[in-house]
Scaffold this active site. Structure first.
Site, mmCIF file in Angstrom:
data_model
loop_
_atom_site.group_PDB
_atom_site.id
_atom_site.type_symbol
_atom_site.label_atom_id
_atom_site.label_comp_id
_atom_site.label_asym_id
_atom_site.label_seq_id
_atom_site.Cartn_x
_atom_site.Cartn_y
_atom_site.Cartn_z
ATOM 1 N N ALA A 12 -21.034 29.525 -7.264
ATOM 2 C CA ALA A 12 -20.335 28.281 -7.609
ATOM 3 C C ALA A 12 -20.158 28.187 -9.124
ATOM 4 O O ALA A 12 -20.253 27.105 -9.708
ATOM 5 C CB ALA A 12 -21.100 27.080 -7.090
ATOM 6 N N ARG A 18 -7.257 25.990 -11.510
ATOM 7 C CA ARG A 18 -6.055 25.665 -10.728
ATOM 8 C C ARG A 18 -6.158 24.315 -10.030
ATOM 9 O O ARG A 18 -5.144 23.747 -9.618
ATOM 10 C CB ARG A 18 -5.782 26.768 -9.709
ATOM 11 C CG ARG A 18 -5.269 28.067 -10.337
ATOM 12 C CD ARG A 18 -5.253 29.198 -9.329
ATOM 13 N NE ARG A 18 -4.509 28.860 -8.122
ATOM 14 C CZ ARG A 18 -4.553 29.575 -6.996
ATOM 15 N NH1 ARG A 18 -5.342 30.654 -6.934
ATOM 16 N NH2 ARG A 18 -3.833 29.221 -5.954
ATOM 17 N N GLY A 105 -18.964 29.037 -2.786
ATOM 18 C CA GLY A 105 -18.862 27.591 -2.726
ATOM 19 C C GLY A 105 -17.477 27.081 -2.424
ATOM 20 O O GLY A 105 -17.316 25.956 -1.944
ATOM 21 N N ASP A 106 -16.451 27.883 -2.699
ATOM 22 C CA ASP A 106 -15.076 27.460 -2.413
ATOM 23 C C ASP A 106 -14.547 28.063 -1.107
ATOM 24 O O ASP A 106 -13.350 28.021 -0.839
ATOM 25 C CB ASP A 106 -14.147 27.807 -3.579
ATOM 26 C CG ASP A 106 -14.130 29.289 -3.909
ATOM 27 O OD1 ASP A 106 -14.830 30.075 -3.231
ATOM 28 O OD2 ASP A 106 -13.412 29.681 -4.852
ATOM 29 N N GLY A 144 -8.838 42.047 -1.371
ATOM 30 C CA GLY A 144 -9.410 43.377 -1.291
ATOM 31 C C GLY A 144 -9.377 43.870 0.137
ATOM 32 O O GLY A 144 -9.459 43.094 1.088
ATOM 33 N N ASN A 364 -18.837 -17.260 17.935
ATOM 34 C CA ASN A 364 -17.390 -17.160 17.733
ATOM 35 C C ASN A 364 -17.084 -17.554 16.292
ATOM 36 O O ASN A 364 -17.372 -18.671 15.878
ATOM 37 C CB ASN A 364 -16.661 -18.083 18.708
ATOM 38 C CG ASN A 364 -15.165 -17.812 18.739
ATOM 39 O OD1 ASN A 364 -14.537 -17.647 17.710
ATOM 40 N ND2 ASN A 364 -14.594 -17.789 19.936
ATOM 41 N N ARG A 427 -16.322 -31.560 4.620
ATOM 42 C CA ARG A 427 -14.987 -31.653 4.049
ATOM 43 C C ARG A 427 -14.698 -33.117 3.785
ATOM 44 O O ARG A 427 -15.313 -34.021 4.375
ATOM 45 C CB ARG A 427 -13.944 -31.061 5.013
ATOM 46 C CG ARG A 427 -13.857 -31.777 6.349
ATOM 47 C CD ARG A 427 -12.871 -31.103 7.282
ATOM 48 N NE ARG A 427 -12.717 -31.857 8.527
ATOM 49 C CZ ARG A 427 -12.784 -31.345 9.740
ATOM 50 N NH1 ARG A 427 -13.044 -30.054 9.885
ATOM 51 N NH2 ARG A 427 -12.595 -32.090 10.805
#
Length: 451
Positions: A12, A18, A105-106, A144, A364, A427
């Site tokens: 890694a 890129r 790791g990739d 390869g 509810n 209220r």
């Protein structure tokens, strides 16, 4: 089958230029988990004695990511090739005697089963010096090449840059992954040179060095998708897409219905029960468990949530970490729940935020209700009892408790506990002024006409 100890070296150290990212390449996620940790999990299934991560550029990020997983760290200060990178792990494997897997790791999706096949082949009757994992991509490109006989015994390994036209015509390619006995690995690496087109120390050269000693190596093959590498955002997206396609297929094979499979996104650890229906455009973040006979309606997002049997979620619902829906609970459209329990049969059908709350069975919760759980410094819990009814457009200012069977009138701001079975109204009293609206309009129209 071998019973020898296993170690893994995960390379890694690459810069990952890129990717064009401040985040290290191997930490970009697939299915909600960093690529590197996919590999760590797969290797972990083999119960290895040691795992060594070879780091380089951006090492601080990688070291922080693997710290909770007990990996050893080796540092490759210069990027001098894969052989050089593996050699940096020698000190970390000091005193180890067993079989060594070399991973990247990739290249995150290699399974534990394939790793075990590599180890098993290393202990075949012909006792190969090393085992190479090969694959046959649709476009061999610059990979390869592995030249092998019908039995998989390797005759030659060659990098594309150094290959002849005839060798480049071979379709069996080298993934880079290998299995080697610890007794052989570092002795062979010490003999690897860099007299090649790139001036690098190639790991595959150990195959030909062993062959020169009269010890052949072997290749086993796997599907190209399993060893797909990630070097760009486009390749990351392609690997993610492949992972998701396989996970969707597995969910359906296990008894879930996906109405539009291509629009459903799973995390690496999503658990889905039988007879679950998942509508289009549903996203699962990490940490979600869905029991049997649940319906997840369209455009819902779930993360860190547990959903019990028979529940209904969405459409357009968001379940955040710490959410638990108990049997038969219902969460409707534009409802957000965080760190809260919705009891058996409880309902929050629309336009609601429930954070840091315990909601009893069959309660509810009316439209527009919110739990006011944060005062800018600390968070507090709201408790709503069984069978309670919370009227629409109510604000419950935590810490507060609503007793079993209590009712909160619509539009209330509740700041004190409500006893079981009580009615809470918080209220202002409504005032009606007859004829006021007509007089107001006449006055304003007259003013407008005079201008």
């Amino acid at each position: 089958m071998t019973t020898r100890p296993i170690a893994a070296i995960i390379l890694a150290a690459g810069k990952g230029t890129r990717m064009k990212s401040d985040l290290h390449k191997v930490l970009h996620p697939i299915a909600g988990r960093p690529m590197l940790l996919h590999l760590v999990a797969s290797v972990g299934a083999l119960a290895p004695d040691r795992i060594v991560a070879v780091v380089g550029a951006g090492r601080e990020q990688v070291e922080a990511a693997v710290a909770p997983h007990g990996l050893s760290i080796a540092h490759q200060a210069e990027q001098l090739g894969t052989g050089h990178a593996v050699a940096q792990a020698q000190a970390a494997l000091g005193g180890f005697s067993g079989d060594v897997l070399i991973l990247y790791g990739d290249v995150p999706l290699v399974t534990a089963a394939t790793m075990q096949r590599m180890i098993d082949r290393l202990h075949g009757d012909d006792a190969p010096a090393s085992v190479v994992l090969g694959f046959r991509p649709a476009d061999p490109g610059a990979y390869g090449r592995v030249i092998a006989d019908a039995a998989g015994r390797i005759e030659r390994m060659v990098e594309f840059k150094d290959a002849s036209d005839a060798q480049r015509a071979v379709t069996l390619c080298n993934s880079g992954l290998m299995a080697v006995r610890s007794e052989d690995l570092f002795d062979l690496l010490a003999r690897v040179g860099n007299d090649n087109a790139a001036g690098e120390y190639y790991l595959p050269d150990i195959v030909m060095l062993a062959a020169a000693d009269g010890r052949a190596s072997a290749v086993i093959e796997t599907d190209a998708a399993e060893v797909a590498g990630v070097n760009s955002r486009g390749e990351l997206a392609a690997v993610e897409a492949d992972w998701q396609a396989k996970r969707r297929a597995a969910a359906m094979a296990d008894g879930a219905t996906l109405l539009a499979p291509g629009t459903v996104w799973f995390a690496h650890d999503t658990v889905i029960g039988r007879d679950v229906v998942i509508e289009p455009n549903v996203v699962f973040g990490p940490g979600v468990t869905i029991a049997d006979r649940v319906t997840i309606h369209a455009f819902s997002h779930l993360e860190g949530a547990t959903v019990a049997q028979g529940c209904s979620v969405g459409p357009f619902a968001r379940l955040r970490p710490g959410t638990m829906l108990e049997r038969g609970a219902k969460v409707g459209n534009f409802v957000e729940i965080k760190n809260a329990v919705l009891g058996d049969g409880a309902k929050a059908s629309h336009l609601t935020y429930l954070g840091d709350a315990d909601i009893g069975a069959d309660a509810n919760i009316g439209a527009g209700t919110i739990t006011c759980n944060y005062d800018g410094f600390f968070k507090y819990r709201t408790k709503i009892g069984e069978g309670a009814f919370i009227g629409s457009n109510s604000a419950l200012v935590a810490p507060v408790a609503i007793g079993d069977g209590a009712i909160v009138g619509a539009g209330s701001v509740v700041t004190a506990d409500v006893d079981p079975g009580a009615l809470a109204l918080a209220r202002a009293r409504q005032e009606v002024r007859p004829g006021w609206a007509a007089r107001f309009r006449a006055l304003m129209q007259a003013r407008k006409a005079s201008k």
